[in-house]
Design a protein around this motif. Structure first.
Motif, PDB file in Angstrom:
ATOM      1  N   ALA A  19      -0.189  -3.805  -3.880  1.00  0.00           N
ATOM      2  CA  ALA A  19      -1.510  -4.083  -3.311  1.00  0.00           C
ATOM      3  C   ALA A  19      -1.636  -5.552  -2.919  1.00  0.00           C
ATOM      4  O   ALA A  19      -2.103  -5.881  -1.824  1.00  0.00           O
ATOM      5  N   GLU A  22       0.733  -6.387   0.064  1.00  0.00           N
ATOM      6  CA  GLU A  22       0.235  -5.849   1.326  1.00  0.00           C
ATOM      7  C   GLU A  22      -0.906  -6.691   1.890  1.00  0.00           C
ATOM      8  O   GLU A  22      -0.916  -7.043   3.067  1.00  0.00           O
ATOM      9  N   GLU A  23      -1.881  -7.029   1.049  1.00  0.00           N
ATOM     10  CA  GLU A  23      -3.041  -7.796   1.519  1.00  0.00           C
ATOM     11  C   GLU A  23      -2.650  -9.212   1.940  1.00  0.00           C
ATOM     12  O   GLU A  23      -3.051  -9.679   2.997  1.00  0.00           O
ATOM     13  N   GLN A  26      -0.776  -9.570   5.238  1.00  0.00           N
ATOM     14  CA  GLN A  26      -1.533  -9.392   6.471  1.00  0.00           C
ATOM     15  C   GLN A  26      -2.128 -10.695   7.012  1.00  0.00           C
ATOM     16  O   GLN A  26      -2.642 -10.721   8.134  1.00  0.00           O
ATOM     17  N   ALA A  58      -7.622 -12.545   0.326  1.00  0.00           N
ATOM     18  CA  ALA A  58      -6.694 -11.413   0.389  1.00  0.00           C
ATOM     19  C   ALA A  58      -6.407 -10.857  -1.005  1.00  0.00           C
ATOM     20  O   ALA A  58      -6.406  -9.633  -1.207  1.00  0.00           O
ATOM     21  N   GLU A  61      -9.422  -8.988  -2.139  1.00  0.00           N
ATOM     22  CA  GLU A  61      -9.497  -7.696  -1.447  1.00  0.00           C
ATOM     23  C   GLU A  61      -8.593  -6.661  -2.136  1.00  0.00           C
ATOM     24  O   GLU A  61      -8.911  -5.479  -2.176  1.00  0.00           O
ATOM     25  N   ALA A  62      -7.494  -7.127  -2.679  1.00  0.00           N
ATOM     26  CA  ALA A  62      -6.572  -6.246  -3.398  1.00  0.00           C
ATOM     27  C   ALA A  62      -7.103  -5.881  -4.780  1.00  0.00           C
ATOM     28  O   ALA A  62      -6.586  -4.968  -5.433  1.00  0.00           O
TER      29      ALA A  62
END
Length: 67
Positions: A19, A22-23, A26, A58, A61-62
């Motif tokens: 997680a 990935e965040e 980006q 980020a 957000e995860a």
């Protein structure tokens, strides 16, 4: 290239690692993200220096926090 390491709290498993990777991955300019689960260290390699606020957002957000 710039390499920066952050300490992320709350990660307990491989899902957490994925997680966060990935965040953070980006964010514009990020080339790679490496997460060491036992220590909570997240190393980000980017084309330019990243703003800490972007990385914090980020990670948030995860579902985790930068210490």
């Amino acid at each position: 290239m710039t390499e920066t390491t952050y300490t992320v709290t709350g990660m307990t498993c491989e899902h957490c690692v994925n997680a966060v990777s990935e965040e953070v991955g980006q964010i514009e300019g990020v080339e790679s993200v490496s997460v060491d689960l036992p220590t909570g260290l997240v190393t980000v390699v980017s084309l330019r220096e990243l703003r800490d606020e972007d990385v914090r957002a980020a990670v948030d957000e995860a579902g985790y926090q930068v210490a």
